[in-house]
Design a protein around this motif. Structure first.
Motif, PDB file in Angstrom:
ATOM      1  N   THR A  98      38.715  47.713  38.206  1.00  6.49           N
ATOM      2  CA  THR A  98      40.377  48.015  38.565  1.00  6.49           C
ATOM      3  C   THR A  98      40.197  47.196  40.002  1.00  6.49           C
ATOM      4  N   LEU A  99      41.492  46.265  40.448  1.00  5.14           N
ATOM      5  CA  LEU A  99      41.287  45.406  41.778  1.00  5.14           C
ATOM      6  C   LEU A  99      42.726  46.114  41.778  1.00  5.14           C
ATOM      7  N   VAL A 100      42.539  46.652  43.660  1.00  9.16           N
ATOM      8  CA  VAL A 100      43.230  46.868  44.309  1.00  9.16           C
ATOM      9  C   VAL A 100      43.867  45.847  44.936  1.00  9.16           C
ATOM     10  N   GLY A 101      44.936  45.536  45.614  1.00  7.93           N
ATOM     11  CA  GLY A 101      44.927  44.401  46.807  1.00  7.93           C
ATOM     12  C   GLY A 101      46.119  44.813  47.454  1.00  7.93           C
ATOM     13  N   LEU A 102      46.063  45.304  49.163  1.00 13.69           N
ATOM     14  CA  LEU A 102      47.112  45.222  49.946  1.00 13.69           C
ATOM     15  C   LEU A 102      47.546  43.587  50.404  1.00 13.69           C
ATOM     16  N   SER A 103      48.994  43.246  50.061  1.00 15.22           N
ATOM     17  CA  SER A 103      49.933  42.505  51.597  1.00 15.22           C
ATOM     18  C   SER A 103      48.561  41.651  50.985  1.00 15.22           C
ATOM     19  N   LEU A 104      47.922  40.773  52.329  1.00 16.65           N
ATOM     20  CA  LEU A 104      46.955  39.264  52.321  1.00 16.65           C
ATOM     21  C   LEU A 104      45.884  39.882  50.855  1.00 16.65           C
ATOM     22  N   GLY A 105      45.248  40.803  50.951  1.00 12.82           N
ATOM     23  CA  GLY A 105      44.330  41.086  49.884  1.00 12.82           C
ATOM     24  C   GLY A 105      44.920  41.329  48.220  1.00 12.82           C
ATOM     25  N   GLY A 106      46.126  41.687  48.342  1.00 17.47           N
ATOM     26  CA  GLY A 106      47.315  41.787  46.448  1.00 17.47           C
ATOM     27  C   GLY A 106      47.702  40.275  46.631  1.00 17.47           C
ATOM     28  N   GLY A 107      47.282  38.975  47.443  1.00 21.22           N
ATOM     29  CA  GLY A 107      47.343  37.899  46.568  1.00 21.22           C
ATOM     30  C   GLY A 107      46.114  37.035  46.280  1.00 21.22           C
ATOM     31  N   VAL A 108      45.232  37.786  46.946  1.00 22.82           N
ATOM     32  CA  VAL A 108      43.505  37.074  46.332  1.00 22.82           C
ATOM     33  C   VAL A 108      43.234  38.094  45.611  1.00 22.82           C
ATOM     34  N   ALA A 109      43.743  39.515  45.367  1.00 27.19           N
ATOM     35  CA  ALA A 109      43.655  40.232  44.142  1.00 27.19           C
ATOM     36  C   ALA A 109      44.229  39.507  42.591  1.00 27.19           C
ATOM     37  N   ARG A 124      39.265  34.308  37.070  1.00 21.40           N
ATOM     38  CA  ARG A 124      37.867  35.192  36.449  1.00 21.40           C
ATOM     39  C   ARG A 124      38.394  36.151  36.307  1.00 21.40           C
ATOM     40  N   PRO A 125      39.045  36.131  35.027  1.00 21.73           N
ATOM     41  CA  PRO A 125      39.557  37.160  34.274  1.00 21.73           C
ATOM     42  C   PRO A 125      38.239  38.494  33.894  1.00 21.73           C
ATOM     43  N   ASP A 126      37.587  37.746  33.482  1.00 23.63           N
ATOM     44  CA  ASP A 126      36.259  38.432  33.632  1.00 23.63           C
ATOM     45  C   ASP A 126      36.212  39.926  34.062  1.00 23.63           C
ATOM     46  N   LEU A 127      37.050  39.066  35.529  1.00 23.00           N
ATOM     47  CA  LEU A 127      36.240  40.290  36.819  1.00 23.00           C
ATOM     48  C   LEU A 127      36.676  41.301  36.372  1.00 23.00           C
ATOM     49  N   VAL A 128      37.997  41.418  36.411  1.00 25.09           N
ATOM     50  CA  VAL A 128      39.713  42.387  36.529  1.00 25.09           C
ATOM     51  C   VAL A 128      40.322  42.815  35.040  1.00 25.09           C
ATOM     52  N   GLU A 129      39.664  44.248  35.345  1.00 28.23           N
ATOM     53  CA  GLU A 129      40.387  44.967  34.210  1.00 28.23           C
ATOM     54  C   GLU A 129      41.447  45.551  34.228  1.00 28.23           C
ATOM     55  N   THR A 130      42.126  45.810  35.446  1.00 33.23           N
ATOM     56  CA  THR A 130      43.110  46.713  35.161  1.00 33.23           C
ATOM     57  C   THR A 130      44.034  45.781  37.166  1.00 33.23           C
ATOM     58  N   LEU A 131      44.760  45.750  37.597  1.00 35.80           N
ATOM     59  CA  LEU A 131      45.538  45.520  38.264  1.00 35.80           C
ATOM     60  C   LEU A 131      46.340  46.119  38.979  1.00 35.80           C
ATOM     61  N   VAL A 132      46.154  45.782  40.431  1.00 42.20           N
ATOM     62  CA  VAL A 132      47.528  47.253  41.353  1.00 42.20           C
ATOM     63  C   VAL A 132      47.804  46.243  42.517  1.00 42.20           C
ATOM     64  N   PRO A 133      48.243  45.252  42.964  1.00 41.04           N
ATOM     65  CA  PRO A 133      48.735  44.795  43.451  1.00 41.04           C
ATOM     66  C   PRO A 133      49.808  46.095  44.597  1.00 41.04           C
TER      67      PRO A 133
END
Length: 280
Positions: free
Chosen positions: A93-104, A111-120
């Motif tokens: 589960t990949l959570v990203g804030l601001s710049l980190g949200g864009g990176v997420a 790499r969809p194989d690495l990300v099961e769920t996404l929380v930007p």
């Protein structure tokens, strides 16, 4: 117990904090003066009883190496992918804030194989327009003003606190620990350098270079967008448009937040991460 560790990815030492056990949750911080220790501690502490939580310092931030590289969103995503591959951590589960949200979002696309769920959270990349138009472009091109501001912040916790007024809805309600974390981070010798390089890579006279508005259909991970109702950097309308365009997405607007939800309302952020994991 928090594990302070590091891995080397393409010649750069990337520092991380990790704790807990269970489903992996990865927290990516924002830009300007940020790091895993700045934005994430209250959310980190709320999640570690239930999950394995990994919070890396992005390339050039916190205790990670500042190297001669391109500090674009795609490049940051490549480095984070390298961290997850090295630690054999995924899908997450990949959570990203601001710049980190864009990176997420970039990582979920690449790499969809690495990300099961996404929380930007108030993520970069949902629109092209600069928040202050030509002024933003000018500040990105004439980086001396950023250096002067950081030098002033290093000398004054009061000025550091005042600078956060543009990121939060209610500065008086911001915990002292949040201000202290920024004040300590700004004292690092390389503070601000990675963000200046990010602006070099991502700010053009036509606006932000990296946007995902024409790639929403390609996002396959279930996506829970969080956005502060009072965010003055990235408008809520961008998140609303993204929620309509991403195939499996929902938007939750946080009424008491601006751009720094992990520090303004960590309880809400942790609850939404819980919900994203439960729905994975």
């Amino acid at each position: 117990m928090v594990d302070e560790g590091a891995v080397t990815v393409e010649g750069a030492r990337i520092h991380y904090r990790a704790a807990g056990d269970g489903h992996p949750v990865v927290l990516l911080h924002g830009g300007i003066i940020d790091a895993a220790r700045v934005s994430w501690p209250p959310v980190f502490d709320r999640l570690t009883p239930e999950y394995y939580v990994l919070a890396p310092d992005l390339l050039g931030y916190g205790e990670s190496d500042l190297i001669d590289d391109t500090y674009s969103i795609p490049r940051h995503a490549e480095i984070v992918a390298g961290v997850l591959d090295t630690l054999d951590c995924g899908p997450v589960t990949l959570v990203g804030l601001s710049l980190g949200g864009g990176v997420a979002i970039q990582l979920a696309l690449d790499r969809p194989d690495l990300v099961e769920t996404l929380v930007p959270i108030d993520p970069f990349g949902l629109g092209r327009d600069l928040p202050n138009g030509r002024l933003s472009l000018f500040l990105a091109r004439v980086q001396v003003f950023n250096r002067i501001a950081i030098a002033a912040f290093r000398r004054s916790r009061r000025l550091t606190r005042a600078s956060l007024g543009g990121l939060v809805h209610d500065l008086d309600a911001l915990p002292a620990a949040a201000v202290d974390a920024v004040y300590e981070e700004v004292k690092r010798p390389a503070a601000g350098a990675a963000f200046r390089r990010f602006r070099d890579a991502e700010v053009s006279r036509h606006g932000y270079r990296t946007t995902f508005t024409d790639r929403y259909d390609d996002l396959v991970a279930p996506t829970r967008l969080l956005h502060g109702a009072h965010d003055e950097l990235f408008p809520v309308a961008w998140a609303e448009r993204a929620a309509e365009g991403i195939p499996d997405a929902e938007l939750h607007v946080l009424d008491d937040c601006a751009h720094w939800a992990p520090r303004e309302n960590p309880d809400a952020v942790a609850r939404h991460v819980d919900a994203a994991v439960a729905g994975r």
